[in-house]
Motif scaffolding. Structure first.
Motif, PDB file in Angstrom:
ATOM      1  N   ALA A   1      -0.238   0.533   5.838  1.00 48.43           N
ATOM      2  CA  ALA A   1      -0.050   0.571   5.208  1.00 48.43           C
ATOM      3  C   ALA A   1      -1.114   2.603   5.216  1.00 48.43           C
ATOM      4  O   ALA A   1      -1.680   2.187   5.216  1.00 48.43           O
ATOM      5  CB  ALA A   1      -0.457   0.233   3.992  1.00 48.43           C
TER       6      ALA A   1
ATOM      7  N   LEU B   1      -0.980   6.390   2.314  1.00 52.17           N
ATOM      8  CA  LEU B   1      -0.306   6.069   1.267  1.00 52.17           C
ATOM      9  C   LEU B   1      -0.407   7.816   1.188  1.00 52.17           C
ATOM     10  O   LEU B   1      -1.483   8.426   1.612  1.00 52.17           O
ATOM     11  CB  LEU B   1      -1.557   5.315  -0.352  1.00 52.17           C
ATOM     12  CG  LEU B   1      -1.588   5.743  -1.132  1.00 52.17           C
ATOM     13  CD1 LEU B   1      -0.030   5.772  -2.376  1.00 52.17           C
ATOM     14  CD2 LEU B   1      -2.589   5.421  -2.637  1.00 52.17           C
TER      15      LEU B   1
ATOM     16  N   SER C   1       4.483   6.101  -1.106  1.00 51.39           N
ATOM     17  CA  SER C   1       4.093   4.662   0.090  1.00 51.39           C
ATOM     18  C   SER C   1       4.179   3.946   0.699  1.00 51.39           C
ATOM     19  O   SER C   1       5.868   3.940   0.076  1.00 51.39           O
ATOM     20  CB  SER C   1       3.130   3.796  -1.547  1.00 51.39           C
ATOM     21  OG  SER C   1       3.356   2.209  -1.071  1.00 51.39           O
TER      22      SER C   1
ATOM     23  N   CYS D   1       5.067   1.070   4.181  1.00 50.60           N
ATOM     24  CA  CYS D   1       4.081   0.050   5.222  1.00 50.60           C
ATOM     25  C   CYS D   1       5.359  -0.363   5.806  1.00 50.60           C
ATOM     26  O   CYS D   1       5.700  -0.288   6.084  1.00 50.60           O
ATOM     27  CB  CYS D   1       4.011  -1.172   3.558  1.00 50.60           C
ATOM     28  SG  CYS D   1       3.460  -2.744   4.753  1.00 50.60           S
TER      29      CYS D   1
ATOM     30  N   ILE E   1       0.208   4.187  -7.124  1.00 51.44           N
ATOM     31  CA  ILE E   1      -0.831   4.471  -6.325  1.00 51.44           C
ATOM     32  C   ILE E   1      -1.622   2.815  -6.468  1.00 51.44           C
ATOM     33  O   ILE E   1      -2.066   2.568  -5.818  1.00 51.44           O
ATOM     34  CB  ILE E   1      -2.445   5.491  -6.526  1.00 51.44           C
ATOM     35  CG1 ILE E   1      -1.403   6.932  -6.403  1.00 51.44           C
ATOM     36  CG2 ILE E   1      -3.516   5.186  -6.394  1.00 51.44           C
ATOM     37  CD1 ILE E   1      -2.106   7.853  -6.885  1.00 51.44           C
TER      38      ILE E   1
ATOM     39  N   HIS F   1       0.016   0.062  -4.928  1.00 52.71           N
ATOM     40  CA  HIS F   1       0.229   0.502  -3.699  1.00 52.71           C
ATOM     41  C   HIS F   1      -1.306  -0.255  -3.074  1.00 52.71           C
ATOM     42  O   HIS F   1      -1.712  -1.906  -1.961  1.00 52.71           O
ATOM     43  CB  HIS F   1      -0.333   1.883  -2.904  1.00 52.71           C
ATOM     44  CG  HIS F   1      -0.712   1.949  -1.333  1.00 52.71           C
ATOM     45  ND1 HIS F   1       0.376   2.094  -0.329  1.00 52.71           N
ATOM     46  CD2 HIS F   1      -1.551   1.804  -1.765  1.00 52.71           C
ATOM     47  CE1 HIS F   1      -0.453   1.717   0.618  1.00 52.71           C
ATOM     48  NE2 HIS F   1      -1.580   1.865   0.351  1.00 52.71           N
ATOM     49  N   THR F   2      -2.117  -0.466  -3.810  1.00 50.06           N
ATOM     50  CA  THR F   2      -3.566  -0.867  -3.764  1.00 50.06           C
ATOM     51  C   THR F   2      -3.306  -2.143  -3.953  1.00 50.06           C
ATOM     52  O   THR F   2      -4.067  -3.386  -3.351  1.00 50.06           O
ATOM     53  CB  THR F   2      -4.545  -0.586  -4.813  1.00 50.06           C
ATOM     54  OG1 THR F   2      -4.674   0.693  -4.791  1.00 50.06           O
ATOM     55  CG2 THR F   2      -5.602  -1.554  -4.994  1.00 50.06           C
TER      56      THR F   2
END
Length: 109
Positions: free
Chosen positions: A52, A54, A68, A70, A88, A91-92
């Motif tokens: 992944a 970012l 983002s 993946c 963000i 994405h986390t």
């Protein structure tokens, strides 16, 4: 296939330097006739690889953006301060629910 470079023209100084044709990716003649082997990077790695990514871009005075991506197929883009911050955070959070990451963690256990 190795490429052979032609020998350099003779030097006029009294230095003891012997010039031989250099084969790219093989032995190389350096100062005073010392030969060294040119080798690829010997880092072995630990078997991990990225799945992944970012990417955040926030130039001064311009609209911030975030992307983002993946390996599971996720490919999201956001523009603007609030939307980029939300992406963000998403994405986390995606790290905990990505099917590829879950498979990797289960295989390591």
């Amino acid at each position: 296939m190795a490429h052979v470079l032609p020998p350099a023209p003779p030097m006029r100084s009294g230095a003891n330097t012997r010039q031989e044709p250099v084969t790219v990716g093989a032995l190389r003649v350096v100062a005073e006739g010392v030969t060294t082997a040119v080798r690829p990077d010997q880092q072995t790695g630990d078997g991990r690889y990225p799945i992944a990514w970012l990417t955040i871009t926030a130039p001064r005075g311009a609209t911030p953006t975030a992307t983002s991506i993946c390996a599971c197929g996720r490919n999201l883009f956001a523009a603007g301060h609030h939307k980029a911050l939300a992406l963000i955070a998403d994405h986390t959070d995606h790290k905990t629910r990505c099917p590829l990451r879950a498979d990797l963690e289960g295989a390591a256990a």
